[in-house]
Design a protein around this motif. Structure first.
Motif, short mmCIF file in Angstrom:
data_model
loop_
_atom_site.label_atom_id
_atom_site.label_comp_id
_atom_site.label_asym_id
_atom_site.label_seq_id
_atom_site.Cartn_x
_atom_site.Cartn_y
_atom_site.Cartn_z
N LEU A 6 -19.14 -3.65 38.07
CA LEU A 6 -19.44 -4.29 36.79
C LEU A 6 -18.15 -4.56 36.02
O LEU A 6 -17.31 -3.68 35.86
CB LEU A 6 -20.36 -3.39 35.97
CG LEU A 6 -20.69 -3.86 34.54
CD1 LEU A 6 -21.47 -5.16 34.59
CD2 LEU A 6 -21.46 -2.78 33.81
N ASN A 7 -18.00 -5.76 35.54
CA ASN A 7 -16.86 -6.14 34.72
C ASN A 7 -17.27 -6.05 33.25
O ASN A 7 -17.99 -6.91 32.75
CB ASN A 7 -16.40 -7.55 35.07
CG ASN A 7 -15.17 -7.97 34.29
OD1 ASN A 7 -14.61 -7.20 33.52
ND2 ASN A 7 -14.75 -9.22 34.48
N SER A 21 -16.69 -16.00 39.68
CA SER A 21 -17.06 -15.63 41.04
C SER A 21 -16.04 -14.68 41.62
O SER A 21 -14.99 -14.42 41.02
CB SER A 21 -17.16 -16.88 41.94
OG SER A 21 -15.91 -17.56 41.98
N PHE A 22 -16.35 -14.15 42.80
CA PHE A 22 -15.49 -13.20 43.49
C PHE A 22 -15.21 -13.76 44.88
O PHE A 22 -16.12 -14.01 45.66
CB PHE A 22 -16.20 -11.85 43.60
CG PHE A 22 -15.32 -10.70 44.04
CD1 PHE A 22 -14.69 -10.70 45.28
CD2 PHE A 22 -15.15 -9.60 43.22
CE1 PHE A 22 -13.89 -9.64 45.68
CE2 PHE A 22 -14.36 -8.53 43.62
CZ PHE A 22 -13.73 -8.56 44.85
N SER A 74 -24.13 -7.16 39.77
CA SER A 74 -23.92 -6.54 38.47
C SER A 74 -23.20 -7.45 37.48
O SER A 74 -22.93 -7.04 36.35
CB SER A 74 -23.14 -5.24 38.62
OG SER A 74 -21.98 -5.42 39.42
N ASN A 75 -22.85 -8.68 37.87
CA ASN A 75 -22.12 -9.57 36.97
C ASN A 75 -22.78 -10.95 36.94
O ASN A 75 -23.28 -11.43 37.95
CB ASN A 75 -20.67 -9.74 37.44
CG ASN A 75 -19.89 -8.45 37.35
OD1 ASN A 75 -19.44 -8.06 36.28
ND2 ASN A 75 -19.72 -7.79 38.49
N GLN A 76 -22.76 -11.54 35.77
CA GLN A 76 -23.25 -12.90 35.62
C GLN A 76 -22.09 -13.87 35.82
O GLN A 76 -20.96 -13.58 35.46
CB GLN A 76 -23.88 -13.10 34.24
CG GLN A 76 -25.15 -12.28 34.04
CD GLN A 76 -25.80 -12.59 32.71
OE1 GLN A 76 -25.31 -13.42 31.95
NE2 GLN A 76 -26.92 -11.94 32.44
N THR A 77 -22.41 -15.02 36.37
CA THR A 77 -21.37 -16.03 36.55
C THR A 77 -21.07 -16.68 35.21
O THR A 77 -21.91 -16.77 34.33
CB THR A 77 -21.81 -17.10 37.56
OG1 THR A 77 -23.02 -17.70 37.09
CG2 THR A 77 -22.06 -16.49 38.93
N GLY A 78 -19.85 -17.14 35.08
CA GLY A 78 -19.43 -17.78 33.84
C GLY A 78 -17.95 -18.01 33.88
O GLY A 78 -17.27 -17.72 34.86
#
Length: 338
Positions: free
Chosen positions: A31-32, A40-41, A83-87
């Motif tokens: 989680l960031n 993205s990753f 655990s992270n939303q894109t944006g």
């Protein structure tokens, strides 16, 4: 009948093959929670050897190959999206340089295991990459079931590494994709402290200013305590005093000689063909409660029983000393074996 036997043998072969694999389970989260958001990753797999390791598992010591469930890029991207939303417009990029597992000697109760880890992270905007963080080290484990322990801790190591990267702002010049493969040499070739012979006198607040040789402006003098240790640097200019406490300094240079701030005060910072180093051990550089890789990286198990803190610190300081290099990309101490 012959066809049935062939099908049976094929089925047995498939089952045997599947049992010879030990897939990494990416549990937990990455989680960031910082303000540095990413859309993205992405993983760039630059490992020369794509084999993580084949290790003995279970009571029967069955040899299994440790593998990613699919590919590093797919697995980390899926883990990130849990655990992270894109944006945002910036992409988080991890360059995976090395991930190797091996087992060594045993005392009959516990076996030694080593996890060789090397990765770098970058923030990508457009087609340019800017450096975030790097970790290049070897984690050592001792356990009865050391293979299981190491595989279980792979996600923990990546999680701490990635979350540390989230918290950092990009530094240095932006580089192209082709320059990522040799990024460390690219940076070192542009650092004044590594290229020039004479260091500039002055106070340096962080590793970037030291390696770039840009000390704090103005002329500072040092204040000492009754033991002769530096407590602060003071500059008086236009009737105004500026004070820099010793603990806020990365290093200072006096008469061309560098001194690095550590847990034990200022220690000489020397240089050889491999870079800048301190002659010390962990006891000189870390308080004892910070000296566990398990604690620092949140690893599971393998922690020795508690010993009285003062005695542990003294024992650590009395240990063998050696060259401890300063990582030019992060400013951290570069231990070959964590």
């Amino acid at each position: 009948m012959k066809k049935m036997m062939q099908l049976l043998l094929t089925f047995v072969a498939i089952i045997s093959f599947s049992q010879s694999k030990e897939a990494i389970k990416f549990k937990g989260n990455i989680l960031n929670y910082t303000e540095n958001t990413y859309k993205s990753f992405k993983v760039i797999d630059q490992r020369e050897d794509k084999q993580i390791g084949t290790l003995p598992f279970g009571e029967q010591k069955e040899m299994r190959e440790v593998v990613f469930p699919t590919t590093p890029d797919n697995d980390f991207s899926a883990w990130y999206l849990k655990s992270n939303q894109t944006g945002a417009s910036t992409e988080f990029v991890m360059v995976l340089k090395r991930l190797k597992l091996s087992t060594g000697g045993s005392d009959g109760k516990k076996t030694e295991g080593k996890l060789d880890f090397y990765a770098q992270t970058f923030a990508k905007n457009g087609d340019k990459y800017q450096f975030l963080y790097k970790k290049d080290t070897v984690f050592t484990f001792y356990d009865k079931e050391v293979s299981e322990l190491m595989v279980k801790n792979i996600p923990s190591i990546f999680s701490v590494f990635i979350k540390k990267s989230y918290s950092l702002n990009p530094v240095g010049n932006s580089v192209s994709f082709n320059e990522l493969g040799d990024y460390s040499n690219y940076v070192n070739n542009n650092y004044a402290a590594l290229k020039e012979g004479q260091l500039k006198d002055g106070i340096y607040l962080d590793y970037i200013s030291f390696f770039n040789q840009t000390p704090e402006p103005g002329s500072y003098t040092f204040e000492l305590n009754n033991k002769g240790d530096i407590t602060r640097a003071v500059k008086e200019e236009n009737g105004k005093k500026t004070k820099i406490p010793a603990h806020k300094m990365f290093a200072y240079v006096e008469n061309g000689k560098a001194h690095k701030m550590t847990f034990s005060g200022f220690l000489d910072l020397d240089k050889d063909e491999n870079g800048f180093y301190i002659t010390a051990n962990r006891g000189h550089l870390f308080p004892v409660q910070m000296n566990s890789t398990y604690g620092m990286f949140g690893l599971i198990g393998g922690v020795a029983g508690a010993i009285e803190q003062g005695a542990r610190q003294k024992k650590m300081k009395n240990g063998d000393v050696g060259k401890v290099y300063i990582d030019s990309l992060t400013g951290e101490y570069d231990f070959p074996d964590e």
